[in-house]
Design a protein around this motif. Structure first.
Motif, PDB file in Angstrom:
ATOM      1  N   LEU A 303       0.817  -1.206   0.000  1.00 57.35           N
ATOM      2  CA  LEU A 303       0.000   0.000   0.000  1.00 57.35           C
ATOM      3  C   LEU A 303       0.852   1.257   0.000  1.00 57.35           C
ATOM      4  N   SER A 304       1.987   1.225   0.673  1.00 59.56           N
ATOM      5  CA  SER A 304       2.872   2.389   0.679  1.00 59.56           C
ATOM      6  C   SER A 304       3.352   2.704  -0.734  1.00 59.56           C
ATOM      7  N   GLY A 305       3.787   1.675  -1.455  1.00 64.56           N
ATOM      8  CA  GLY A 305       4.220   1.881  -2.836  1.00 64.56           C
ATOM      9  C   GLY A 305       3.103   2.402  -3.717  1.00 64.56           C
ATOM     10  N   LEU A 306       1.914   1.868  -3.529  1.00 63.12           N
ATOM     11  CA  LEU A 306       0.754   2.288  -4.320  1.00 63.12           C
ATOM     12  C   LEU A 306       0.386   3.738  -4.022  1.00 63.12           C
ATOM     13  N   ARG A 307       0.345   4.101  -2.743  1.00 66.19           N
ATOM     14  CA  ARG A 307      -0.087   5.456  -2.352  1.00 66.19           C
ATOM     15  C   ARG A 307       0.916   6.524  -2.789  1.00 66.19           C
ATOM     16  N   VAL A 308       2.189   6.245  -2.686  1.00 67.84           N
ATOM     17  CA  VAL A 308       3.156   7.272  -3.090  1.00 67.84           C
ATOM     18  C   VAL A 308       3.085   7.480  -4.594  1.00 67.84           C
ATOM     19  N   ALA A 309       2.860   6.420  -5.351  1.00 66.05           N
ATOM     20  CA  ALA A 309       2.725   6.558  -6.803  1.00 66.05           C
ATOM     21  C   ALA A 309       1.472   7.360  -7.149  1.00 66.05           C
ATOM     22  N   GLU A 310       0.367   7.076  -6.474  1.00 65.53           N
ATOM     23  CA  GLU A 310      -0.875   7.811  -6.716  1.00 65.53           C
ATOM     24  C   GLU A 310      -0.700   9.294  -6.409  1.00 65.53           C
ATOM     25  N   THR A 311       0.014   9.611  -5.347  1.00 68.99           N
ATOM     26  CA  THR A 311       0.213  11.006  -4.949  1.00 68.99           C
ATOM     27  C   THR A 311       1.105  11.743  -5.940  1.00 68.99           C
ATOM     28  N   ILE A 312       2.168  11.094  -6.387  1.00 72.57           N
ATOM     29  CA  ILE A 312       3.042  11.725  -7.388  1.00 72.57           C
ATOM     30  C   ILE A 312       2.251  12.037  -8.656  1.00 72.57           C
ATOM     31  N   GLU A 313       1.451  11.089  -9.092  1.00 73.16           N
ATOM     32  CA  GLU A 313       0.642  11.294 -10.295  1.00 73.16           C
ATOM     33  C   GLU A 313      -0.373  12.423 -10.090  1.00 73.16           C
ATOM     34  N   LYS A 314      -0.993  12.451  -8.923  1.00 72.93           N
ATOM     35  CA  LYS A 314      -1.995  13.482  -8.625  1.00 72.93           C
ATOM     36  C   LYS A 314      -1.343  14.866  -8.599  1.00 72.93           C
ATOM     37  N   ASN A 315      -0.161  14.970  -8.013  1.00 71.94           N
ATOM     38  CA  ASN A 315       0.536  16.255  -7.931  1.00 71.94           C
ATOM     39  C   ASN A 315       0.923  16.767  -9.315  1.00 71.94           C
ATOM     40  N   MET A 316       1.215  15.859 -10.211  1.00 72.02           N
ATOM     41  CA  MET A 316       1.597  16.248 -11.568  1.00 72.02           C
ATOM     42  C   MET A 316       0.404  16.807 -12.342  1.00 72.02           C
ATOM     43  N   ASP A 317      -0.796  16.384 -11.955  1.00 71.76           N
ATOM     44  CA  ASP A 317      -1.996  16.825 -12.668  1.00 71.76           C
ATOM     45  C   ASP A 317      -2.445  18.220 -12.232  1.00 71.76           C
ATOM     46  N   ARG A 318      -1.852  18.732 -11.159  1.00 65.82           N
ATOM     47  CA  ARG A 318      -2.278  20.041 -10.643  1.00 65.82           C
ATOM     48  C   ARG A 318      -1.737  21.179 -11.492  1.00 65.82           C
TER      49      ARG A 318
END
Length: 318
Positions: A303-318
């Motif tokens: 879950l840690s690996g999944l969540r950090v990837a999701e957050t990086i992707e989300k931050n890039m979309d901002r």
């Protein structure tokens, strides 16, 4: 976006898979000769022995869906259920790591020496072989190792995180004559002689054609014995095993020393960003805030690996 992930254990592999799926240029940098981290399997003679994670369990829906796909692909199977399933990887835990990393770019045998942020905001990762530049970096090594690589950046990390302590673990690996029997399912983990945490028969577990016994030692015992000579330590583990289960007809013996086997405490967030920099810390020590277990495990790493990837992707979309 070019993303570097330091450490090709489960968290690093899962983060890399998710970010690559989003179309990013992702590279795993690993100091060892194989991916997997504590998803570790050793070949001994004609058999295999896991000497890191023994098995894994599932609590949440996300990992449950993933595991179902792994079972459909014949990557994992249920070892035993008491009262809930214990999953193991077919051909050993490291085989699962290799399958998950199969389509990823992995730089093996590259020891990271330094991580620093440049004036333009990119992150430079210097290894013993080369220097690479990334837009984002995820560090999944045990925290003490990651902190050493960050240099002065470590001053920007919360003191409570810096204070997390890891315990070592010794694992004795014993090749036995004939087919031994370790409990009903190939594992003993209750009321053992002091010092011994688990005794596992990898043949009964279903990953080895021969009887290879993995003996996991308790945290306190491993701390007390950590600086002693290897031969002396291995002999004492063998003595304790004989005391617990009798003569196993041991033909060969090996020792694995895990310096950072498990954190004594956890961080109740699934990852940690180093101040405002594009550097993230992830791994099994990072638990989601509502995680009821309160301990490191396979699922927390996933879950840690999944969540950090999701957050990086989300931050890039901002």
């Amino acid at each position: 976006m070019k993303i570097g992930i330091i450490g090709a254990g489960l968290s690093g592999i899962i983060a890399a898979r998710e970010l690559a799926r989003q179309g990013h240029d992702v590279e795993l940098v690993e100091k060892s000769r194989s991916v997997g981290g504590r998803l570790a399997t050793r070949r001994i003679g004609d058999g295999r022995a896991d000497h890191g994670a023994v098995y894994f369990t599932v609590r949440g829906e996300e990992l449950e869906r993933e595991v179902q796909s792994w079972m459909n692909a014949n990557w994992v199977q249920v070892w035993y259920a008491d009262p809930y399933p214990r999953y193991v990887a077919i051909n050993g835990m490291n085989a699962l790591a290799k399958r998950l990393a199969e389509d990823l770019t992995v730089q093996l045998n590259k020891r990271v020496e330094n991580v620093q942020v440049e004036e333009d905001g990119t992150v430079t990762v210097k290894t013993d072989v080369t220097t690479r530049s990334y837009d984002q970096v995820v560090m999944t090594a045990p925290l003490p190792q990651s902190f050493e690589l960050l240099g002065s950046l470590v001053d920007q990390i919360k003191p409570a995180l810096l204070r997390l302590v890891y315990a070592p673990t010794f694992v004795g690996l014993f090749e036995c004559a004939g087919d031994v029997q370790i409990g009903a399912d190939g594992i003993l983990d209750q009321e053992l002689v002091p010092g011994v945490l688990k005794i596992v028969d990898n043949r009964q577990k279903g990953i080895s054609d021969t009887s290879l016994i993995s003996v996991y030692m308790e945290e306190t015992w491993s701390e007390d014995w950590y600086e002693r000579p290897e031969a002396e330590t291995l002999a004492e583990i063998e003595r304790l095993v004989r005391e617990e289960v009798g003569d196993l007809g041991i033909q060969s013996r090996q020792l694995k020393r895990w310096r950072y086997a498990q954190a004594k405490d956890v961080w109740h967030e699934p990852f940690y960003q180093v101040s405002h920099h594009p550097i993230y810390l992830a791994g099994d020590v990072f638990l989601e805030a509502d995680d009821p277990s309160g301990r490191t495990r396979f699922e927390s790493a996933y879950l840690s690996g999944l969540r950090v990837a999701e957050t990086i992707e989300k931050n890039m979309d901002r």
